[in-house]
Design an enzyme around this catalytic site. Structure first.
Site, PDB file in Angstrom:
ATOM      1  N   SER A  67     -20.465  56.491   4.817  1.00 33.83           N
ATOM      2  CA  SER A  67     -19.549  54.948   4.809  1.00 33.83           C
ATOM      3  C   SER A  67     -18.530  54.760   4.312  1.00 33.83           C
ATOM      4  O   SER A  67     -17.232  56.029   4.751  1.00 33.83           O
ATOM      5  CB  SER A  67     -20.147  55.135   3.266  1.00 33.83           C
ATOM      6  OG  SER A  67     -19.073  54.075   2.292  1.00 33.83           O
ATOM      7  N   GLY A 126     -17.571  47.626 -11.838  1.00 33.68           N
ATOM      8  CA  GLY A 126     -18.378  46.896 -12.990  1.00 33.68           C
ATOM      9  C   GLY A 126     -19.306  45.165 -12.286  1.00 33.68           C
ATOM     10  O   GLY A 126     -18.992  44.503 -12.619  1.00 33.68           O
ATOM     11  N   GLU A 162     -33.134  52.209  -8.816  1.00 36.52           N
ATOM     12  CA  GLU A 162     -32.231  52.570  -9.599  1.00 36.52           C
ATOM     13  C   GLU A 162     -32.474  53.339 -11.217  1.00 36.52           C
ATOM     14  O   GLU A 162     -32.588  54.715 -11.827  1.00 36.52           O
ATOM     15  CB  GLU A 162     -31.627  51.681  -9.762  1.00 36.52           C
ATOM     16  CG  GLU A 162     -30.242  51.936 -10.923  1.00 36.52           C
ATOM     17  CD  GLU A 162     -29.297  51.445 -10.806  1.00 36.52           C
ATOM     18  OE1 GLU A 162     -28.125  50.764  -9.427  1.00 36.52           O
ATOM     19  OE2 GLU A 162     -27.956  52.120 -11.401  1.00 36.52           O
ATOM     20  N   ASP A 174     -28.642  42.075 -12.033  1.00 37.40           N
ATOM     21  CA  ASP A 174     -27.709  42.901 -11.115  1.00 37.40           C
ATOM     22  C   ASP A 174     -28.319  42.329 -10.049  1.00 37.40           C
ATOM     23  O   ASP A 174     -27.740  42.035  -8.399  1.00 37.40           O
ATOM     24  CB  ASP A 174     -27.470  44.122 -11.437  1.00 37.40           C
ATOM     25  CG  ASP A 174     -26.311  44.648 -12.813  1.00 37.40           C
ATOM     26  OD1 ASP A 174     -26.210  43.739 -13.058  1.00 37.40           O
ATOM     27  OD2 ASP A 174     -26.258  45.555 -12.117  1.00 37.40           O
TER      28      ASP A 174
HETATM   29  C1  GLA Z   1     -25.506  46.728 -16.185  1.00 39.66           C
HETATM   30  C2  GLA Z   1     -26.982  46.678 -15.649  1.00 39.66           C
HETATM   31  C3  GLA Z   1     -27.642  45.903 -15.870  1.00 39.66           C
HETATM   32  C4  GLA Z   1     -26.979  44.703 -17.955  1.00 39.66           C
HETATM   33  C5  GLA Z   1     -25.738  45.051 -17.518  1.00 39.66           C
HETATM   34  C6  GLA Z   1     -25.522  44.469 -19.141  1.00 39.66           C
HETATM   35  O1  GLA Z   1     -24.992  45.932 -14.860  1.00 39.66           O
HETATM   36  O2  GLA Z   1     -27.529  47.555 -14.475  1.00 39.66           O
HETATM   37  O3  GLA Z   1     -29.101  45.600 -15.851  1.00 39.66           O
HETATM   38  O4  GLA Z   1     -27.694  45.729 -18.393  1.00 39.66           O
HETATM   39  O5  GLA Z   1     -25.524  46.517 -17.140  1.00 39.66           O
HETATM   40  O6  GLA Z   1     -26.059  42.762 -19.372  1.00 39.66           O
END
Ligand code: GLA
Length: 387
Positions: A67, A126, A162, A174
């Protein structure tokens, strides 16, 4: 970017013959937080920042990973015969998890690979750098070995890896946002029915601005799982008095009527967030369809308050960024985005207010928190591609 990656690939792995290059985006969620594992709605979009990957098949079953974001780790070696989670294997647990998940679905990965990644999503922000790596890996495997899986399957495989390989009980948001991304559109996804529609985000005279707290999530993953089980407790108690399958089945009035069934006060607050946030998300998308961006912004603000007071996943850093943003003229809406406990906020800011936003929020943050936040004006991009 492709040239830079190919050059690095040659440097690390000898040459860059027969190397394929791919990209998968990161994502930002506009509204609908902590609703995806509660059968509610979410409204995320893919970004133009993400993860680039270069890959070449090998003749043996070895896996070699490098990476450009963690150069100090050098080349990390593994093998298709060792697809087990390994706390020492660091970021390679994400691509390895996806290979494992393909095999769990009966798709044996036939050959080892040399893989080089380079991401421009701020790490731990995030904005889903890990889901981006997961979807990228699935996309590469499909293209290299001809597996028959849809982009939606790639999202489900990423989530499965995951949950079961990396031990985070995340929902589908996500990976779905990344695998199904569409330029200039957010995705309105009903996570119970797994039905979705695209909704154009037209921000005339305004931009999406991400403010990164630079507070890493740290303990966030265990807190995440804790929130999830608090919601499960609340649901089980509600189910004794009303026939629902998920918290997303309730509207606000029903929740108020039946909430007494949830014995624990904390679990009641968590459930209240899940129910109200889901309804807010539906209303926000309606507002957007009517071009009422101000109403959309107000719902974003309410979402933050609920995440702060009922779900308790914001913390001083994210609260400072959002509360300072609310004070700036020209900010249409601002909230934390993603799991919380650190990471980023997302704001809709009028063009003429962007400089003041960076300056005022940046200074107040530095003063209160003691280190700087970073700001990015971002664009909504497509899902994964081969370059
Ligand atoms: C993380 C998780 C998602 C979702 C968000 C909160 O990003 O991976 O699945 O639950 O938190 O909305």
């Amino acid at each position: 970017m492709k040239e830079v990656i190919l050059q690095k690939f040659a440097e690390v792995f000898g040459d860059a013959e027969d190397v394929q290059v791919y990209f998968a985006p990161g994502r930002v969620n506009m509204i609908g937080e902590h609703t995806d594992y509660n059968g509610g709605h979410v409204f995320p979009c893919a970004l133009t920042i993400g993860t680039y990957g270069a890959v070449r098949k090998r003749r043996d079953r070895k896996l070699r990973f490098y990476s450009m974001n963690f150069e100090q780790l050098g080349v990390l070696e593994s093998s298709l015969d060792e697809l087990k989670p390994d706390p020492k294997a660091d970021w390679t647990n994400y691509p390895k998890g996806v290979m494992w998940a393909f095999e769990e679905r009966g798709m044996q990965v036939p050959a080892g690979m040399d893989i080089l990644l380079n991401g421009n999503i701020p790490n731990g922000s995030g904005l889903s750098s890990s889901a981006s790596v997961e979807v990228l890996t699935g996309y590469m495997l499909r293209d290299l070995f001809g597996f028959e899986v849809s982009n939606q399957d790639l999202a489900l495989i990423g989530q499965y890896s995951e949950n079961h390989f990396n031990g985070v009980n995340c929902g589908i948001m996500d990976q779905f946002a990344i695998a199904m991304g569409k330029k200039d559109n957010a995705i309105f996804l009903d996570t119970a029915a797994m039905e979705f529609e695209y909704a154009p985000i037209r921000l005339e005279g305004a931009k999406l601005v991400i403010a990164c707290s630079n507070k890493k999530r740290g303990l966030g993953d265990s807190k995440y799982n804790e929130r999830r089980s608090e919601c499960e407790t609340a649901l089980a108690q509600l189910q004794q008095v009303i026939g629902i399958e998920t918290l997303g089945d309730l509207n606000e009035e029903q929740f108020e009527l039946y909430k007494g069934a949830i014995k624990d006060e904390v679990c009641q607050k968590r459930a209240r967030h899940a129910v109200y946030e889901n309804r807010r998300t539906v209303r926000a998308v309606e507002a957007l369809k009517q071009n009422d961006i101000e109403a959309f912004g107000r719902l974003m603000n309410e979402s933050h308050i609920s995440l702060r007071d009922d779900y308790e996943v914001t913390g001083e850093e994210l609260d400072t960024l959002v509360e300072e943003a609310w004070k700036v003229d020209g900010v249409i809406g601002s909230r934390m985005t993603g799991a919380g406990f650190g990471g980023c906020t997302v704001s809709i800011v009028k063009d003429e207010a962007i400089d003041a936003f960076r300056e005022k929020v940046g200074q107040a943050y530095l003063k209160k928190i003691g280190y700087a936040a970073d700001f990015y004006a971002v664009q909504i991009g497509d899902g994964p591609v081969k370059l």
